[in-house]
Write a protein that holds these residues in place. Sequence first.
Motif, PDB file in Angstrom:
ATOM      1  N   ALA A   1       0.766  -1.240   0.097  1.00  0.00           N
ATOM      2  CA  ALA A   1      -0.061  -0.082   0.015  1.00  0.00           C
ATOM      3  C   ALA A   1       0.950   1.299   0.106  1.00  0.00           C
ATOM      4  N   VAL A   2       1.794   1.427   0.992  1.00  0.00           N
ATOM      5  CA  VAL A   2       2.607   2.376   0.938  1.00  0.00           C
ATOM      6  C   VAL A   2       3.603   2.650  -0.156  1.00  0.00           C
TER       7      VAL A   2
ATOM      8  N   ASN B   1       2.749   1.650  -3.156  1.00  0.00           N
ATOM      9  CA  ASN B   1       2.130   2.089  -4.418  1.00  0.00           C
ATOM     10  C   ASN B   1       1.708   3.345  -4.516  1.00  0.00           C
ATOM     11  N   VAL B   2       1.440   3.912  -3.181  1.00  0.00           N
ATOM     12  CA  VAL B   2       0.949   5.419  -2.794  1.00  0.00           C
ATOM     13  C   VAL B   2       2.133   6.426  -3.192  1.00  0.00           C
TER      14      VAL B   2
ATOM     15  N   PHE C   1       3.013   6.222  -6.807  1.00  0.00           N
ATOM     16  CA  PHE C   1       2.080   6.527  -7.731  1.00  0.00           C
ATOM     17  C   PHE C   1       2.315   8.263  -7.687  1.00  0.00           C
ATOM     18  N   VAL C   2       2.635   9.001  -6.554  1.00  0.00           N
ATOM     19  CA  VAL C   2       2.964  10.149  -6.345  1.00  0.00           C
ATOM     20  C   VAL C   2       4.170  10.779  -7.138  1.00  0.00           C
TER      21      VAL C   2
END
Lengths: 269, 221
Positions: free
Chosen positions: B56-57, B59-60, B63-64
């Motif tokens: 999760a971390v 990917n976030v 993504f940014v």
Amino acid sequence: MEQPAPIIELRDICVRFQDGKRTVDAVKHVSLNVRKGEIFGIVGFSGAGKSTLVRTINLLERPSEGRVIISGRDVTDLRGKQLRELRRDIGMIFQGFNLIGNATVARNIAFALKAAGVPKQAREPRIRELLALVGLEDKADVYPSQLSGGQKQRVSIARALANNPQILLCDEATSALDLETTEGILSLLRRVNRELGVTVVFITHQLEVAQRIFDRVAVMESGRIVEHGPTFDVFRNPQETVTRGLIEQFLLSYRNVGALLSEETGEAA
Amino acid sequence: MNWQSTLEILQDNLGKALADTFFMVSIATVVGVVFGTLLAIALFLTQHHLFSPNAAVNNVVGFVVNAIRSMPFLILLVVLIPLIQLIIGDPYTPLGGAIALSIAAIPFFARIAENSFTEVDSGLIEAAIATGAPTRQILCDAIFPQALPSFIRGIVLTVISLLGYSAMVGTIGAGGIGDMAIQFGYNRYETGVLIAIVVLLVVLVQVIQWVGDLIARAVIH
Ligand SMILES: Nc1ncnc2c1ncn2[C@@H]1O[C@H](COP(=O)(O)OP(=O)(O)OP(=O)(O)O)[C@@H](O)[C@H]1O
Ligand SMILES: [Mg+2]
């Protein structure tokens, strides 16, 4: 004969890898005991699961099933600080030496000492002691690239022994070395085992190594231990096809380099 | 072409323009390297199965980083102008340019640094973990020294890219040699000024590359 308590006990270990959609069962229901003070060997062809199995001992690989018990204590679920403490008590050396190339020999060893919280001023005398043990007194300030393979492995042994571990794991520790250098490393490991009382678990696919230093040996094939026992018995009277295959392979190479290996090769068994 | 006026323009403006460019590029490099490295560490640790795997971390953050990187710098600049205005008032200054460049530099360097971390031999990382060392020590004393040469090359690449971007910042009037090239070379048809700046940029890039390679080579053992 009295059986010393096992220092390493693997109970019904399975390791499964998810390789994309495929599931790889690298280790399947392996149970084994390593006795305190012995040199325990694992042999098998490439891909048999030897590395994966041994890596569960210091939890570099977490078993999918089964328990890892070190000195009577179940360590399978240790994390964080407790896991790090366990790892300090289990040294490990590798086929590729895995030294920090951009750090001197002394700093490579200091790394392990720092990991154990040894204060700065206590590190240097300990590093000298370790370098003397492995016979590299004059190499403290040299970078790994300036060392031969055998010397690199000696440095990695010094690093692995830095915090006086009870157990030393060796994953193909001599497979990248020539015969003569291998012999030197093996006698060093035997000395470490006898004089410091370090229990050694040694993986190899080289039978000439196996018969030289293993007290007991386990033969692995496709994730299972198919045969185990005192080295001499296993190799004199192999029960399994794999074991015979390994012996055949060894005999072939023996014939090829016959001149280099003398009669004394039977001695270790 | 009038040599006299070319020389005069250069004499009067080049020093200030170079200083502005230097100011913008060096601030952006420092900010980019510091924050980019932090992001790279987060990306590296959250994708490595022996550290703190956290999809999760990962990917976030990923993504940014990708989102900002996928924007052409000129568009990012336009998007940032109101924001910079909010922070410092006048965005059309070297400081405004430095902020825009910094924001572009962070994700740019983050990917570079992440790459130089992932290039480090996994065997070495395992050996370090097997000693029982804490993550921080493994990062600082094993991974970082090993990644250093490629890290330094990454900084050089960043500086050179930022030099190019800083010229674009010049087109909106934030100063620097890009600004000068537009003002005189383009708006006032001073081809001599344009040529001088092009030559200067070429030389500058060569020198930066050369010095960077020297340093990178000096830290390899
Ligand atoms: N991280 C992983 N992901 C997927 N599959 C893996 C992984 N690690 C090992 N395997 C697979 O597990 C099996 C056992 O590998 P392992 O490295 O333990 O064998 P080995 O006996 O040590 O072989 P070698 O002598 O070549 O080192 C192999 O089929 C290998 O491809
Ligand atoms: Mg292996």
